[in-house]
Design an enzyme around this catalytic site. Sequence first.
Site, mmCIF file in Angstrom:
data_model
loop_
_atom_site.group_PDB
_atom_site.id
_atom_site.type_symbol
_atom_site.label_atom_id
_atom_site.label_comp_id
_atom_site.label_asym_id
_atom_site.label_seq_id
_atom_site.Cartn_x
_atom_site.Cartn_y
_atom_site.Cartn_z
ATOM 1 C CB SER A 138 5.943 -11.261 34.368
ATOM 2 O OG SER A 138 5.237 -11.332 35.752
ATOM 3 C CB ALA A 139 8.213 -14.341 38.709
ATOM 4 C CB THR A 169 1.032 -5.790 39.816
ATOM 5 O OG1 THR A 169 2.506 -5.758 39.102
ATOM 6 C CG2 THR A 169 -0.051 -5.658 38.542
ATOM 7 C CE LYS A 178 12.269 -11.832 36.020
ATOM 8 N NZ LYS A 178 11.321 -10.685 35.942
ATOM 9 C CG ASP A 236 9.505 -7.169 35.667
ATOM 10 O OD1 ASP A 236 8.672 -8.373 35.765
ATOM 11 O OD2 ASP A 236 9.567 -6.506 36.480
ATOM 12 C CG LEU A 237 2.785 -7.539 34.328
ATOM 13 C CD1 LEU A 237 2.547 -6.499 33.486
ATOM 14 C CD2 LEU A 237 1.948 -8.810 34.504
ATOM 15 C CG ASP A 238 4.222 -7.436 38.976
ATOM 16 O OD1 ASP A 238 3.473 -7.433 38.294
ATOM 17 O OD2 ASP A 238 4.380 -8.496 39.858
ATOM 18 C CD GLU A 288 13.122 -7.352 35.992
ATOM 19 O OE1 GLU A 288 12.647 -6.428 36.823
ATOM 20 O OE2 GLU A 288 12.765 -8.450 36.060
ATOM 21 C CG ASP A 289 10.418 -2.930 38.985
ATOM 22 O OD1 ASP A 289 10.442 -4.123 38.455
ATOM 23 O OD2 ASP A 289 9.496 -2.586 39.972
ATOM 24 C CE LYS A 336 9.420 -1.907 43.273
ATOM 25 N NZ LYS A 336 10.197 -0.660 43.028
#
Lengths: 1010, 1010
Positions: free
Chosen positions: A909-910, A812, A940, A804-806, A964-965, A840
């Site tokens: 990432s969304a 971000t 998600k 995942d990115l954020d 993932e966070d 999130k």
Amino acid sequence: MQVATQGKPSELADFNGSSVDPWQLVRRGTNPADFAQEESLFALANGALGVRGGIEEYPSASQGSFLAAVWERSPIDYHERFTGYARTTDTRVPVADATGIRLQLGNAPVRLGEGEWLGFERALDLRSGCYRRELSWRSPTGATLEITAQRIVALDEPGLLAMRYQVRSVDYTGPISLESTINTAHGAARQGDDPRIGAQLHGGLQTIDAQAGDTHSWVRQQTANSRIRLACGQQHRLTDDGLRFQHASSAADGVSQTFTGMLLPGQSVTLEKYVAYAWSLPDDDKPNTDLTGEVERTLSTSVAQGYVALLARQTRTLEQFWRDADLAVSDAEIEQALRFNLFHLYQSSGRDGHSSTAAKGLTGEGYEGHYFWDAEAFMLPALVSTAPRLARSLLTYRYETLDRARLHARELDHPRGALYAWRTISGDECSSYFPGGSAQYHINADIAWAIRLYLDASGDEAFLLTQGAEMLFETARIWLDIGHFNARHDGAFCIHEVTGPDEYSALVDNNYYTNRMAQRHLRDAAAVAAQLAASHPTEYAALAGRIELTSDEAALWQRAADAMYLPVDARLNIFPQDDGFLDKPRLPTAIADAPSDQPLLLRLHPMSIYRHQVCKQADTVLALMLAGDGIDTAAKRRNFDYYEGVTVHDSTLSASTFAVMATEVGLGEKAYQYFLDTLRVDLDDLHGNAAHGIHMAAMAGSWLALVWGFGGFRVRGGEPSLAPQLPQPWSSYRFGLRWRDAHLRVEVDRNGVHYSLTDGDSLTFLHNGVRQQLNAGRPLHLACADASATSYTFPRPLKAVIFDLDGVIADTAVVHHAAWKQLADEIGIGFDDSVGERLKGVDRLASLDIVLERATRQYSLDEKLELAARKNDYYREQVQHFGPENLLPGARAAIASVKKAGLKTALASASKNAPLLLERLGIADLFDYVVDANRIARSKPDPEIFIAAASALGVIPSECLGVEDAAAGIASIHAAGMAAVGIGRADALPEADVVLPDVAAFDIGRFAEI
Amino acid sequence: MQVATQGKPSELADFNGSSVDPWQLVRRGTNPADFAQEESLFALANGALGVRGGIEEYPSASQGSFLAAVWERSPIDYHERFTGYARTTDTRVPVADATGIRLQLGNAPVRLGEGEWLGFERALDLRSGCYRRELSWRSPTGATLEITAQRIVALDEPGLLAMRYQVRSVDYTGPISLESTINTAHGAARQGDDPRIGAQLHGGLQTIDAQAGDTHSWVRQQTANSRIRLACGQQHRLTDDGLRFQHASSAADGVSQTFTGMLLPGQSVTLEKYVAYAWSLPDDDKPNTDLTGEVERTLSTSVAQGYVALLARQTRTLEQFWRDADLAVSDAEIEQALRFNLFHLYQSSGRDGHSSTAAKGLTGEGYEGHYFWDAEAFMLPALVSTAPRLARSLLTYRYETLDRARLHARELDHPRGALYAWRTISGDECSSYFPGGSAQYHINADIAWAIRLYLDASGDEAFLLTQGAEMLFETARIWLDIGHFNARHDGAFCIHEVTGPDEYSALVDNNYYTNRMAQRHLRDAAAVAAQLAASHPTEYAALAGRIELTSDEAALWQRAADAMYLPVDARLNIFPQDDGFLDKPRLPTAIADAPSDQPLLLRLHPMSIYRHQVCKQADTVLALMLAGDGIDTAAKRRNFDYYEGVTVHDSTLSASTFAVMATEVGLGEKAYQYFLDTLRVDLDDLHGNAAHGIHMAAMAGSWLALVWGFGGFRVRGGEPSLAPQLPQPWSSYRFGLRWRDAHLRVEVDRNGVHYSLTDGDSLTFLHNGVRQQLNAGRPLHLACADASATSYTFPRPLKAVIFDLDGVIADTAVVHHAAWKQLADEIGIGFDDSVGERLKGVDRLASLDIVLERATRQYSLDEKLELAARKNDYYREQVQHFGPENLLPGARAAIASVKKAGLKTALASASKNAPLLLERLGIADLFDYVVDANRIARSKPDPEIFIAAASALGVIPSECLGVEDAAAGIASIHAAGMAAVGIGRADALPEADVVLPDVAAFDIGRFAEI
């Protein structure tokens, strides 16, 4: 007295203890809602006659008796009927049921529902085949009775049911009467909205005449359309002076004979009841008097022998069967369940060459009493090793209906050859829904497979010459008619528009199972043609002449087999279930995870099912079990992993296949779980429909899971092959196998495998791939298969990590948080971390709704769109200034280490700004693939984004790790079938497999070995 | 008198001449077997009421009257019913029919079947909408009568039928009575085995009450389940003193009023009959008295006006329509047929917003009176240009049923959006066969396409705001539910498990038509959302709020449209009809060419059809017509050629599409032939079922073939676009088009195109792609489109030559001949050249059977196999010595010249020794592909071998030339859709396109330009 040893109350007491008797199934439930299921479990049968386990003195609407030979033919209604549609269906209808004995104390009928059940027990003794049950009951007026009833359906006498019925008074003094009935009032079940149940019956069974007499009573019945007749008669034997005949009566619902006596406390009365059936074939001219004559002969002989002698004979018959099955497991409860299942398979299988094994045996009305392909693919493999005579009888039934199969082929436009009906009794196609019925052409290959298995195991050349070869050839012909050498695939032989055993896809091209089994079938047909031409030229020429078979045609079979299209998917390195399967999306989690105890077929329109990658049972995995020769274990494992991820096991056939293949690919724990699923389908009513009959294929499947699974039994090149493993929960188990003249006993314990011959002089077989010679009296002791020594290294290797990115790579999330807070402050809405945490991984408009939960007024859609746009502006403003310094500490190193370890990487990432962000963060080069958020329709926790990443990387989901966070992200990873690493606080991510405080703690070395 | 000008006998005489009146359809057939078809052709309607053209005094079982609003709801029977299946069907049922007038001469009923028909004629006048027919009849007793009847169904009065009936005596003197009936006895047609006909009706129409009176008579009827009621009443007008009322009567089969008079030779009696209908909506509470009240009001008004005035009004109404249609063709017979078709379309189309145009209009019971997608894709495009008000009404009908479409979407598991029913009256899905019904999701895109066409042509913004936008949005949503961005195709948007308009494939993935139309639909929905948000923010916000539409969703539509999966097949360079289509084999010639006048769907099981590359209609070609923007003509041509080769045109919808696209790709002759096919579907009963009603889409299709085909009309970027061509057989034609406020007249003759405005001030349009400004009073005269100037050079280029081996390249035929002769001599059977010739191209065992025809005894299969093997040995012995010297003279040069010309070459030989032979002959390098005879299942004349060659070369069959020396080979080439060059004697190869004496004469230069 002999009977007492089978059922005296003192013995019953043993089963109240904690120890389980592996030879007895005992149930004590008294909830009438469960009785229909219990009637199925305690049904008795002998291949010709089946009698459900109802309570004699407590009539139930679901009680029934069946004759395999008695079925009605009904026209099938279609609103739009097309060419070649099945015109009629066969329905096995309940026949006159003679289990009833109505009690009366004085003038008061005994109504069990109104009194008190002090004690109740049903027990099925697997050694004797005797169903016995006890009831201690107090009437509303306070009279207490103890009723003991037992019965057998004679395995050696097709039409015979024998019962022994005893009533003992505890405290009652007075007259008792027993009215022994033959009940003709029970009609066929209605189908309703569940196509798995019953039928839309036109016609049915009518009573022609009846007679109630002092010694004998009988009824004669006839089906309206199929013109099958039957007679059912009863006669009684009074074993003591307690009862005397009172009167006989005949009414619209049947006939009865009543016996009366006097009861005193501590005294009992006993009635032995004998019921015999005789029946005609369809349109048979046999006079009705012949039927009643046959019934009376059977009754005379039986009464003369008496119940005790019949029970002893039944026990002897079963002795041989149990000797061949030779089952034992160190866990008594498991052993009991295995025996129970095998007993049912044995007693419900046809013995006369005119019947097979119905999906629900002779235990209920489910599936109209039809025979399907699982008779050959599931039931027969168990019978061939434990009761070969029955296996042959099942195949003879197919031979007897070969002409119907020829006609069916013509109906489906095939100018020659034979196509077996998908569901049938008479041999005629009874499927009104062809995409899930006649389209299952694989039935021809399944029957051919069973013929080969039977021939290998029995060496029965007479069968091959008189029946087997003709079936093999005629059925093989159909493949050339529905397949072709496809110039667009280098001449590969492709088969179009069929449905595989997995009915959750329909009318597909190149179903792997079908093609693989057809290949085997064609190869076998060509080989048999060549072999017979050489070994039995005269017989072969006669057969070839009769069916107009030339050597050119047999050569064409061989070429088609050699050229069979069995592709491997270039990305996933698995066998595609069919040409279109892997291109379809998976079932959305909203549907797949919806709370429901119903199968998808009762929840979704067929198209909605077909549109997705979802399997009722995975037929590709089944192909690897039935025809897995020459396919390496690594490939089997990859296919197992992939298809397990898309299989919902809505079919009771599914679990056994997964159990067998999990064992073969080295997944012991899974194998054991699947074994339990197939073992207890009916005992625990796992599919909720055992009331309509129990599941023969799942029962046979439990034997398959044991012998083909843990025992690793297969036939390789005509030889038996074994590779036993010991399931971890057990200390030992044993099974027997008939192979030609020999009987092989296989005993497995922690020290290895003991092979010995209990019959025959010698046997050659493969153990873990090595040929062994076993001689009588000279057991072999060999080591178990070492799962870790297979060609595939377990545990499975990791192939890719999807990030995942954020909040994982760059914060971000902080920027989003700040932007939302700024917006919330501006419009005067409270905003704190508890709100922020919920945002999130949630998309913009949904986030806004969360933020606005605390608003004091409603916002219009226009206003909402404006607010969302404003927040996005704040966010983009911040992100524009991002650079490598905004990477979270350790992120670059973590991703780079994954690449360095030779694994693939992807970003899921969304955020639609993700590609830009990666450039700014300076890590775009570290990713093999970045999912385009524009092309993800469901956010998600739907797994779409992670599955898309795996798909684009060309790896199967189970080879991926997701990072993932957010909780929604972890759920998404799991729904995709991947392992999940959570980044953040462990208490916030309880579902993650591992939680790390931050990405800096991510060490690929730790996971690459998991 | 006005009436006389419409139908006086003297006018009828005109039509006996050779000249055709383009305004009148006249039929004189007296074979009762043809009457059902004639009743369809001469049916009258007004969108609400339809009355078949039966003969008043000659009752027929197929006569019927229909009301668009009166239908019954029947439960659909399924033997196995699955989730989401349609539960009920709507069936438009025949209502009380009031066309009957029973005659009696004295006391003798007139029975037309028993007398002599001296003259008979039916005529439909297209200007007045009047159906008139004349009969001159002599009774068995010698009385001669002349009967003239005429009727109209009033276009301005939904429930009104008006008739004028006259009987004239030639030689009869005596009393006559006319019993004018309302008949309620006619039930619904039975379906039987043809699913295209009628229904399985439960319930139906029942007569509630009836009243027969001096002036009025009426019946009231009601449907059993849908609770729709109707009243039908009649009243009469006596225009002279010849008749007087006698009595009224009421019976089980209806009511009647009888009029009597006296006839003398030369005298006549005349009765005017007025019939009115009124009806309720389903479950409407309107009292029955209101219905009869409405009927009586209509009757009073009509009687007061009289037949002549009504006819005049009818003529005026039609005048406007014909002015807008503005049709003319230099060939009067063609013009008549075009008008006839357009008239039927006009009169059968719904006008009230509660009905559409049924597949068979209001002319019969075919397809249960259902509305399908062709209402929007075929009928509406014709109406939008000639009767825009009707086009809007059709779309309003869809809007009125939008809630039903929402429910239908839920039934098919779509959580939101709307899916229109595949076949329906009420809006509910009535298809019981979902693979050919509900699976046709394209209906949503078809309706969206029609909305866009109507909006472009009308500029009707009010419609967009109140109805159109909501339909566009709700229907667009479904695509996102059945499609997904497929990571395995670089994120392309794929749509699964649908059926296209070509119902000879079902449940396929990525049907090109569906994907292409969905792309258009999604793009349009996104554009309309953006446009309305800007231009009508308040209305848009209200709508968006109501249906919960966000800008994110509209953006997703755009992304799905942009990413739509529309692949081009890499080998054939055409659009695959679906993912699996091109991989399937073509239909074996044995089936395709079997003599039958029935469509495949009545000859083969659906699976047998689905399994092959065969189209009922080619939906890919239709996509190129409806959504062909941006696709170049060369691509259209390639697709046209390919799909024409696999289309059997079993659908009456097929021909018009092929006509339009043949014109566009420059195939004028073909276009004209297809035009005739669609033009005369019903006039000539080309599909054999006009008796059940005539084919509205084919009738509309003839207008499409004219205007969209020869006229080249399309809408491009919202503007009308034309590219007229003049069909070779015509000297001129004309048509009119309504476009917003303007009416454009297009006249085409050998000098070019004349454009003029007959309404409106100015119009901008494209002519041959160039924008033109047309002003009132200032016609434009422009050149026709030059077919040869398109981007594609015609005639089509040749891409490949496929050679046979034996007898073409090398004379192995001689060797075969010698080997057979040697064998024949050895076994003493006569063998000469006539036998030898028949063996060419025939496989070995079949050849042997030919040789053995002259044998004097039977040979066993064993013996035959031995003989065939012996012959093969002789052959192989000879061939082993082959070298380049065995090439036939000129063979190498011929093949080399093909290669040199840049064409591909292949060898299609049934000989399994072919590859070896090519090596020995030294020409293996000259072939791009050699078909492996081992992978050909069917021998010539089946086309399999030539299609396999083309397929492997990656060329479409129509681009290939086949070269063969045997008649079976020539047939095989033609069946493959290729041109055939015969080598040998012209009289032996009569079917070849060209015959050359030997291969040396083969000059590729000669063919490369053909």
